[in-house]
Scaffold this motif. Structure first.
Motif, PDB file in Angstrom:
ATOM      1  N   CYS A  87       0.804  -1.354  -0.069  1.00 35.37           N
ATOM      2  CA  CYS A  87      -0.145  -0.041  -0.029  1.00 35.37           C
ATOM      3  C   CYS A  87       0.993   1.143  -0.014  1.00 35.37           C
ATOM      4  O   CYS A  87       1.728   1.398   0.713  1.00 35.37           O
ATOM      5  N   CYS A  90      -2.040   7.290   1.529  1.00 37.90           N
ATOM      6  CA  CYS A  90      -3.396   7.869   1.807  1.00 37.90           C
ATOM      7  C   CYS A  90      -4.534   6.645   2.790  1.00 37.90           C
ATOM      8  O   CYS A  90      -5.704   6.859   2.496  1.00 37.90           O
ATOM      9  N   PRO A 244      -5.750   1.394  -7.434  1.00 40.05           N
ATOM     10  CA  PRO A 244      -6.879   1.587  -6.417  1.00 40.05           C
ATOM     11  C   PRO A 244      -7.421   0.189  -6.222  1.00 40.05           C
ATOM     12  O   PRO A 244      -7.441  -0.504  -7.167  1.00 40.05           O
ATOM     13  N   ASP A 246     -10.587  -1.598  -3.625  1.00 41.32           N
ATOM     14  CA  ASP A 246     -12.049  -1.485  -2.813  1.00 41.32           C
ATOM     15  C   ASP A 246     -11.962  -0.760  -1.633  1.00 41.32           C
ATOM     16  O   ASP A 246     -12.871  -0.404  -0.657  1.00 41.32           O
ATOM     17  N   THR A 247     -10.643  -0.535  -1.124  1.00 44.52           N
ATOM     18  CA  THR A 247     -10.498   0.326   0.278  1.00 44.52           C
ATOM     19  C   THR A 247     -11.189   1.519   0.256  1.00 44.52           C
ATOM     20  O   THR A 247     -10.807   2.390  -0.551  1.00 44.52           O
ATOM     21  N   ARG A 248     -11.706   2.010   1.079  1.00 43.95           N
ATOM     22  CA  ARG A 248     -12.495   3.186   1.072  1.00 43.95           C
ATOM     23  C   ARG A 248     -11.454   4.389   1.146  1.00 43.95           C
ATOM     24  O   ARG A 248     -10.365   4.538   1.896  1.00 43.95           O
ATOM     25  N   THR A 249     -11.907   5.351   0.264  1.00 45.36           N
ATOM     26  CA  THR A 249     -11.198   6.514   0.224  1.00 45.36           C
ATOM     27  C   THR A 249     -11.699   7.670   1.227  1.00 45.36           C
ATOM     28  O   THR A 249     -12.994   7.831   1.237  1.00 45.36           O
ATOM     29  N   HIS A 252      -9.679  13.744   1.330  1.00 47.92           N
ATOM     30  CA  HIS A 252     -10.218  14.553   0.203  1.00 47.92           C
ATOM     31  C   HIS A 252      -9.704  15.911   0.319  1.00 47.92           C
ATOM     32  O   HIS A 252      -9.208  16.475   1.246  1.00 47.92           O
ATOM     33  N   PRO A 308     -10.740  13.620  -4.716  1.00 46.14           N
ATOM     34  CA  PRO A 308     -10.335  12.183  -3.500  1.00 46.14           C
ATOM     35  C   PRO A 308      -9.004  11.890  -3.781  1.00 46.14           C
ATOM     36  O   PRO A 308      -8.387  12.026  -4.771  1.00 46.14           O
ATOM     37  N   TYR A 309      -8.410  11.494  -2.493  1.00 45.80           N
ATOM     38  CA  TYR A 309      -7.129  11.090  -2.369  1.00 45.80           C
ATOM     39  C   TYR A 309      -7.080   9.537  -2.428  1.00 45.80           C
ATOM     40  O   TYR A 309      -7.233   8.975  -1.131  1.00 45.80           O
ATOM     41  N   HIS A 310      -7.213   8.729  -3.466  1.00 47.17           N
ATOM     42  CA  HIS A 310      -7.556   7.296  -3.463  1.00 47.17           C
ATOM     43  C   HIS A 310      -6.169   6.594  -2.812  1.00 47.17           C
ATOM     44  O   HIS A 310      -4.958   6.845  -2.807  1.00 47.17           O
ATOM     45  N   LEU A 312      -3.958   3.988  -2.598  1.00 50.48           N
ATOM     46  CA  LEU A 312      -3.087   3.302  -3.909  1.00 50.48           C
ATOM     47  C   LEU A 312      -2.381   1.985  -3.572  1.00 50.48           C
ATOM     48  O   LEU A 312      -1.684   2.053  -2.342  1.00 50.48           O
TER      49      LEU A 312
END
Length: 386
Positions: A87, A90, A244, A246-249, A252, A308-310, A312
């Motif tokens: 990871c 963010c 990206p 499915d981890t929640r963003t 922002h 959004p800051y995804h 990653l």
């Protein structure tokens, strides 16, 4: 028409000694917070708790300075995030999200930022849980760590008036290759101005597919006196293509877009964002009612009011390292105001830099000329505001 007073520009830049003091005060708090979190990254520690701890420390410490100015805004310029192993960045889980518990050997990226009166300091550090001089980091983790650290050191030396973004990107690429690593595609370093984390000038590492697809085109730039930069260096043992999942963003930032929100929950949420954070990045965990924040953010992102800051990732079983620091391009030198916590005696790699030019660059001094008299005056002005 009346002539414009040039002192107006100076008051918002590091040409002003008081502004430098505000940058350094923000950086001292960022450094202190990061030092605390580094010590607390031990086996069994909760990532969620560490993120909350970092944000709480920043808010408490920024609240203790410049207290006489009741209108001055201070606080977080980037919420505390801890990202593990492959990871990259963010990751700051909410109370309703699954937590992550640190384990021996985890590669942890800590990011955070502070600001005083809109003058921003940002930092990031990578560590391996349990590493020490007696228990050194080896293998691919060591390769990523050393590549990223040395690339950051080279970038520091290249960030000077007259230097170019291309030189920085090319040098980072060469150093990463020496350790059989790759810079993360699209990683961007920004010029920062008052209340703005993403200024006009940008340095992009590894302009690959991810940079072209996910980022707007960025003009080439040359660095100039009295500019401030947040330098972001990210390196991976994998293919360097951030993905990206499915981890929640949760992080922002407000944009300059305009749109009349339809939902009442969205309007209330966006109004609170504007009031509390302005243009600074923030985490949804900063809102008292998480459920309402999660509802409100959806429409804001859909219509471009928030960026959004995804979270990653690189591929599984790969390792990402990340360092960020804040540089002031002053008249007496390039001042790195966020601290370097990297300890090279804890890392051993099978690779090294052989290129003579790179070796010479890394051997260059980064010391800043003393400005004692001006510093004393600025400190005295700051003290009068406490």
């Amino acid at each position: 028409m009346a002539e414009r007073d040039s002192s107006d520009d100076e008051e918002a830049t590091i040409a002003s000694d008081l502004v430098v003091t505000k940058y350094k005060t923000a950086s001292d708090i960022a450094n202190s917070t990061l030092a605390t979190l580094i010590k607390e990254c031990i086996p069994g520690a909760s990532v969620r708790s560490l993120c909350q701890r970092g944000d709480a420390l920043i808010l408490a410490d920024t609240g203790k300075v410049f207290k006489k100015d009741k209108e001055m805004k201070k606080g977080i310029s980037f919420p505390t995030c801890l990202s593990i192993n492959q990871c990259l960045c963010c990751f700051s889980p909410l109370a309703s999200d699954p937590d992550v518990i640190l384990a021996e050997g985890d590669m942890v990226k800590i990011e955070l930022g502070t600001h005083i009166d809109g003058f921003i300091s940002q930092t990031a550090h990578t560590l391996v849980v349990g590493a020490s001089k007696e228990n050194k980091v080896t293998g691919r983790k060591a390769d990523a760590l050393l590549a990223c650290h040395l690339a950051a050191e080279a970038a520091h030396r290249l960030l000077k008036p007259g230097g170019s973004d291309e030189a920085v990107a090319e040098t980072v690429q060469k150093i990463a290759e020496a350790f059989e690593c790759k810079p993360i595609e699209g990683t961007q370093s920004f010029q920062m101005t008052r209340n703005e984390v993403c200024g006009e000038k940008t340095i992009v590492l590894n302009r690959g597919e991810a940079a072209g697809a996910a980022r707007k085109a960025v003009d080439k730039c040359e660095f100039a006196m009295n500019e401030v930069y947040s330098i972001d260096i990210a390196v991976s043992t994998g293919d360097g293509k951030p993905r990206p999942t499915d981890t929640r963003t949760t992080v922002h930032r407000r944009t300059d877009e305009q749109y009349n929100l339809k939902m009442k929950a969205s309007r209330i949420f966006f109004s609170e964002v504007d009031k509390k954070f302005g243009n600074m990045p923030f985490s949804l965990s900063a809102f008292e009612d998480e459920r309402k924040a999660r509802m409100g953010v959806v429409e804001c992102v859909k219509h471009g009011l928030l960026e959004p800051y995804h979270v990653l990732y690189d591929r599984e079983n790969e390792f990402c390292a990340h360092f960020r620091f804040t540089l002031l391009l002053t008249s007496h030198g390039v001042d790195r105001v966020t601290r370097n916590f990297f300890d090279p005696e804890t890392v051993v790699s099978d690779h090294s830099i052989e290129d003579a030019e790179l070796k010479a660059l890394l051997a260059t001094s980064t010391s800043v000329k003393s400005q004692k008299k001006k510093k004393k005056k600025a400190v005295a002005e700051a003290a009068a505001s406490q």
